[in-house]
Design a protein around this motif. Sequence first.
Motif, PDB file in Angstrom:
ATOM      1  N   TRP A 192      -5.284   4.246  -7.982  1.00 16.75           N
ATOM      2  CA  TRP A 192      -5.147   4.582  -9.153  1.00 16.75           C
ATOM      3  C   TRP A 192      -4.810   5.775  -9.567  1.00 16.75           C
ATOM      4  CZ3 TRP A 192      -3.270   1.749 -12.987  1.00 16.75           C
ATOM      5  CH2 TRP A 192      -3.708   0.562 -13.155  1.00 16.75           C
ATOM      6  N   ARG A 193      -5.148   6.429  -8.250  1.00 16.51           N
ATOM      7  CA  ARG A 193      -4.786   7.979  -8.689  1.00 16.51           C
ATOM      8  C   ARG A 193      -3.701   8.351  -8.526  1.00 16.51           C
ATOM      9  NH1 ARG A 193      -9.172   9.730  -6.684  1.00 16.51           N
ATOM     10  NH2 ARG A 193     -10.213  10.163  -9.038  1.00 16.51           N
ATOM     11  N   ARG A 194      -3.702   8.122  -7.065  1.00 20.01           N
ATOM     12  CA  ARG A 194      -1.543   7.893  -6.884  1.00 20.01           C
ATOM     13  C   ARG A 194      -0.783   7.087  -7.419  1.00 20.01           C
ATOM     14  NH1 ARG A 194      -2.260   5.392  -1.825  1.00 20.01           N
ATOM     15  NH2 ARG A 194      -0.831   5.371  -1.670  1.00 20.01           N
ATOM     16  N   TYR A 195      -0.817   5.744  -8.340  1.00 15.16           N
ATOM     17  CA  TYR A 195      -0.243   5.063  -8.443  1.00 15.16           C
ATOM     18  C   TYR A 195       0.120   5.531  -9.740  1.00 15.16           C
ATOM     19  CZ  TYR A 195       1.387   0.996 -11.759  1.00 15.16           C
ATOM     20  OH  TYR A 195       2.047   0.362 -12.482  1.00 15.16           O
ATOM     21  N   ILE A 196      -1.123   6.227 -10.475  1.00 13.55           N
ATOM     22  CA  ILE A 196      -0.442   6.740 -11.896  1.00 13.55           C
ATOM     23  C   ILE A 196       0.158   8.276 -11.480  1.00 13.55           C
ATOM     24  CG2 ILE A 196      -1.606   8.222 -13.690  1.00 13.55           C
ATOM     25  CD1 ILE A 196      -3.793   6.493 -13.592  1.00 13.55           C
TER      26      ILE A 196
ATOM     27  N   GLU B  27       0.878  -1.209  -0.015  1.00 13.45           N
ATOM     28  CA  GLU B  27       0.079   0.040  -0.132  1.00 13.45           C
ATOM     29  C   GLU B  27       0.865   0.956  -0.015  1.00 13.45           C
ATOM     30  OE1 GLU B  27      -3.332   2.108  -0.749  1.00 13.45           O
ATOM     31  OE2 GLU B  27      -3.509  -0.291  -0.557  1.00 13.45           O
ATOM     32  N   ASP B  28       2.136   0.838   1.042  1.00 11.89           N
ATOM     33  CA  ASP B  28       3.304   2.464   0.783  1.00 11.89           C
ATOM     34  C   ASP B  28       4.095   2.755   0.131  1.00 11.89           C
ATOM     35  OD1 ASP B  28       3.563   2.547   4.454  1.00 11.89           O
ATOM     36  OD2 ASP B  28       1.724   3.263   3.117  1.00 11.89           O
ATOM     37  N   ASN B  29       4.746   1.062  -0.864  1.00 11.09           N
ATOM     38  CA  ASN B  29       5.076   1.468  -1.667  1.00 11.09           C
ATOM     39  C   ASN B  29       4.635   1.170  -3.314  1.00 11.09           C
ATOM     40  OD1 ASN B  29       6.944   1.412  -3.945  1.00 11.09           O
ATOM     41  ND2 ASN B  29       7.802  -1.159  -2.892  1.00 11.09           N
ATOM     42  N   LEU B  30       4.131   2.546  -4.568  1.00 14.53           N
ATOM     43  CA  LEU B  30       3.719   2.626  -5.441  1.00 14.53           C
ATOM     44  C   LEU B  30       3.748   1.869  -5.763  1.00 14.53           C
ATOM     45  CD1 LEU B  30       1.825   6.209  -4.726  1.00 14.53           C
ATOM     46  CD2 LEU B  30       0.611   4.247  -4.624  1.00 14.53           C
TER      47      LEU B  30
ATOM     48  N   ALA C  71       2.491   8.094  -9.422  1.00 13.51           N
ATOM     49  CA  ALA C  71       3.628   8.512  -9.218  1.00 13.51           C
ATOM     50  C   ALA C  71       4.372   7.593 -10.644  1.00 13.51           C
ATOM     51  CB  ALA C  71       3.555   7.295  -7.907  1.00 13.51           C
ATOM     52  N   GLN C  72       3.923   7.019 -11.044  1.00 12.03           N
ATOM     53  CA  GLN C  72       4.821   6.642 -12.566  1.00 12.03           C
ATOM     54  C   GLN C  72       5.478   7.924 -13.345  1.00 12.03           C
ATOM     55  OE1 GLN C  72       3.129   3.502 -14.507  1.00 12.03           O
ATOM     56  NE2 GLN C  72       1.255   4.267 -13.797  1.00 12.03           N
ATOM     57  N   LEU C  73       4.196   8.919 -12.978  1.00  6.07           N
ATOM     58  CA  LEU C  73       5.060  10.314 -13.684  1.00  6.07           C
ATOM     59  C   LEU C  73       5.757  10.795 -12.893  1.00  6.07           C
ATOM     60  CD1 LEU C  73       0.590  11.097 -14.429  1.00  6.07           C
ATOM     61  CD2 LEU C  73       2.526  10.614 -16.157  1.00  6.07           C
ATOM     62  N   ASP C  74       5.742  10.950 -11.795  1.00  7.51           N
ATOM     63  CA  ASP C  74       7.013  11.769 -10.910  1.00  7.51           C
ATOM     64  C   ASP C  74       8.440  10.711 -11.009  1.00  7.51           C
ATOM     65  OD1 ASP C  74       5.319  13.515 -10.306  1.00  7.51           O
ATOM     66  OD2 ASP C  74       4.671  12.986  -8.234  1.00  7.51           O
TER      67      ASP C  74
ATOM     68  N   ALA D  22      -1.284   9.298 -19.168  1.00  9.09           N
ATOM     69  CA  ALA D  22      -2.710   9.444 -18.344  1.00  9.09           C
ATOM     70  C   ALA D  22      -2.571  10.079 -17.558  1.00  9.09           C
ATOM     71  CB  ALA D  22      -2.533   7.551 -17.865  1.00  9.09           C
ATOM     72  N   ASP D  23      -3.678  10.839 -17.158  1.00 15.38           N
ATOM     73  CA  ASP D  23      -3.786  12.399 -15.791  1.00 15.38           C
ATOM     74  C   ASP D  23      -4.435  11.578 -15.404  1.00 15.38           C
ATOM     75  OD1 ASP D  23      -5.617  14.429 -14.643  1.00 15.38           O
ATOM     76  OD2 ASP D  23      -5.010  15.185 -16.638  1.00 15.38           O
ATOM     77  N   PRO D  24      -4.167  11.831 -14.191  1.00 18.76           N
ATOM     78  CA  PRO D  24      -4.173  10.459 -12.837  1.00 18.76           C
ATOM     79  C   PRO D  24      -5.342  11.404 -12.350  1.00 18.76           C
ATOM     80  CG  PRO D  24      -2.050  11.985 -12.028  1.00 18.76           C
ATOM     81  CD  PRO D  24      -2.867  12.210 -13.979  1.00 18.76           C
ATOM     82  N   ASP D  25      -5.960  12.621 -12.430  1.00 21.58           N
ATOM     83  CA  ASP D  25      -7.139  13.143 -12.387  1.00 21.58           C
ATOM     84  C   ASP D  25      -7.915  12.578 -13.174  1.00 21.58           C
ATOM     85  OD1 ASP D  25      -6.640  13.934  -9.461  1.00 21.58           O
ATOM     86  OD2 ASP D  25      -5.245  16.024 -11.288  1.00 21.58           O
TER      87      ASP D  25
END
Length: 230
Positions: A84-88, A17-20, A90-93, A53-56
Amino acid sequence: MPAQSAPAATAATESDEDNLLPRLRVAGLSPQVLAVPAPPLPTMPAPFDLRLADPDADAELVSEWMSHDLLIHTWNSAWPAERWRRYIRAQLDSDFSRPLMLSYEGTTVGYLELYRASRDTISTFYAADPWDLGLHAAVVVRSAMPASGVADGLRGLVEGAFRAEARCRRVMFEPDHRNTPARLVCERAGCQQLGMHHMPTRKIALYALPRDPNDAPPAYQSLEASAPAG
């Protein structure tokens, strides 16, 4: 030549859960691997189109898709939209993976991830090159495309990735071993099969699609090779 043994993967210290980005290897990597930039955004031939992909804007749709029966078993990502919002995001970052939305004639048909295979857990299963790319693909709205749409899209995306990344020697695929349609697409596209391997949550069939036949990578020992006879 006898099969080689794969190096051990670095264990994650955070919870799922913590490690995206649990598949991102952060230790034991060469400076050459760590210096490679984020995956490029390939261009695809019309009527296909690809965007980040756009997180929002996209998390709700991707979350809905991942609750479909087939994707529950092959992606293991039936998460609520907020995760999914947080995961997307995290990838973009990161410089590891790029979340992508695929469209056909203006209709959004799938969710993809283009990632650095050399920094992923799958790099423990074969002789990875720093510039290798990996692809996860969930093409969901197949009714919007002709019968050849998935294969055409895969070919267009790989060709676009090779154009965008001149130093990339191969694109890697690792469908769930039970995902027969995805495996057939890989095999019909001319991918090299690199055996079955265990990931933390599933068993995968590993494939490589090389830029040139000379770029096909050697694999480490697969589950079949290590299984006892009889």
